[in-house]
Design a protein around this motif. Structure first.
Motif, PDB file in Angstrom:
ATOM      1  N   ALA A   8       0.791  -1.228   0.000  1.00  0.00           N
ATOM      2  CA  ALA A   8       0.000   0.000   0.000  1.00  0.00           C
ATOM      3  C   ALA A   8       0.826   1.282   0.000  1.00  0.00           C
ATOM      4  O   ALA A   8       0.263   2.358  -0.095  1.00  0.00           O
ATOM      5  N   GLY A   9       2.112   1.202   0.117  1.00  0.00           N
ATOM      6  CA  GLY A   9       2.918   2.410   0.111  1.00  0.00           C
ATOM      7  C   GLY A   9       2.891   3.149   1.436  1.00  0.00           C
ATOM      8  O   GLY A   9       3.244   4.325   1.497  1.00  0.00           O
ATOM      9  N   GLU A  10       2.465   2.482   2.474  1.00  0.00           N
ATOM     10  CA  GLU A  10       2.456   3.082   3.809  1.00  0.00           C
ATOM     11  C   GLU A  10       3.849   2.984   4.412  1.00  0.00           C
ATOM     12  O   GLU A  10       4.473   1.927   4.346  1.00  0.00           O
ATOM     13  N   PRO A  11       4.337   4.062   5.012  1.00  0.00           N
ATOM     14  CA  PRO A  11       5.648   3.958   5.668  1.00  0.00           C
ATOM     15  C   PRO A  11       5.564   3.068   6.903  1.00  0.00           C
ATOM     16  O   PRO A  11       4.489   2.906   7.484  1.00  0.00           O
ATOM     17  N   ASP A  12       6.689   2.504   7.285  1.00  0.00           N
ATOM     18  CA  ASP A  12       6.714   1.639   8.461  1.00  0.00           C
ATOM     19  C   ASP A  12       7.192   2.402   9.694  1.00  0.00           C
ATOM     20  O   ASP A  12       7.705   1.823  10.640  1.00  0.00           O
ATOM     21  N   PHE A  13       7.016   3.728   9.672  1.00  0.00           N
ATOM     22  CA  PHE A  13       7.405   4.562  10.803  1.00  0.00           C
ATOM     23  C   PHE A  13       6.307   5.586  11.044  1.00  0.00           C
ATOM     24  O   PHE A  13       5.484   5.857  10.172  1.00  0.00           O
ATOM     25  N   ASP A  14       6.284   6.125  12.246  1.00  0.00           N
ATOM     26  CA  ASP A  14       5.294   7.117  12.615  1.00  0.00           C
ATOM     27  C   ASP A  14       5.586   8.446  11.908  1.00  0.00           C
ATOM     28  O   ASP A  14       6.725   8.713  11.507  1.00  0.00           O
TER      29      ASP A  14
END
Length: 146
Positions: free
Chosen positions: A41-47
């Motif tokens: 999904a292209g979501e980063p794995d960091f806040d």
């Protein structure tokens, strides 16, 4: 409106996004305790970084909670211009800069505005999985170029 909702014919042939399917599969694998890196999904794995969260809070506190112009707020467009000049050495005129919720939205809008039934769209592979569906919904015919 009576009865059960029926989707429009132009979307009835479109299946659930492969990206959403990949995400669901990754979530199920994580639930099994398997280590998974999801590139779907292209979501980063960091806040979101703290300074960005704070800037959003500050904007809300200033009352910047209403709709912006379609192309983006003047401050955002100026920031985009500065970013491209500073980081890429490219100077854009104000009328060449606009913003949107994401690249897929921009591409979909362009397809809606430009495609007529049967128009061919060349899609270089690899490509984002939803592009073919977007082309089909807009009446176009995708031609994938390996």
């Amino acid at each position: 409106m009576g009865g059960i909702f029926q989707p429009a014919g132009r979307v009835s042939a479109i299946d659930v996004s492969e990206i959403l399917q990949i995400g669901a599969q990754a979530k199920a694998m994580r639930a099994e305790g398997r280590p998974v890196i999801t590139l779907g999904a292209g979501e980063p794995d960091f806040d979101t970084p703290a300074h960005i969260k704070q800037a959003a809070k500050d904007a809300m506190d200033r009352g910047e909670t209403k709709y912006t112009p379609l192309a983006g707020s003047p401050a955002l467009l100026e920031a985009v211009q500065r970013k491209f000049e500073r980081d890429n050495g490219i100077a854009y005129a104000r009328e060449e800069v606009f913003s949107a919720a994401g690249a897929k939205q921009i591409i979909f809008n362009a397809f809606m505005a430009c495609l007529n039934a049967g128009d061919e769209v060349l899609v270089p592979a690899p490509y984002w999985t939803s592009y073919l569906d977007m082309i089909a919904i807009c009446g176009g015919v995708a031609r994938v170029l390996p």
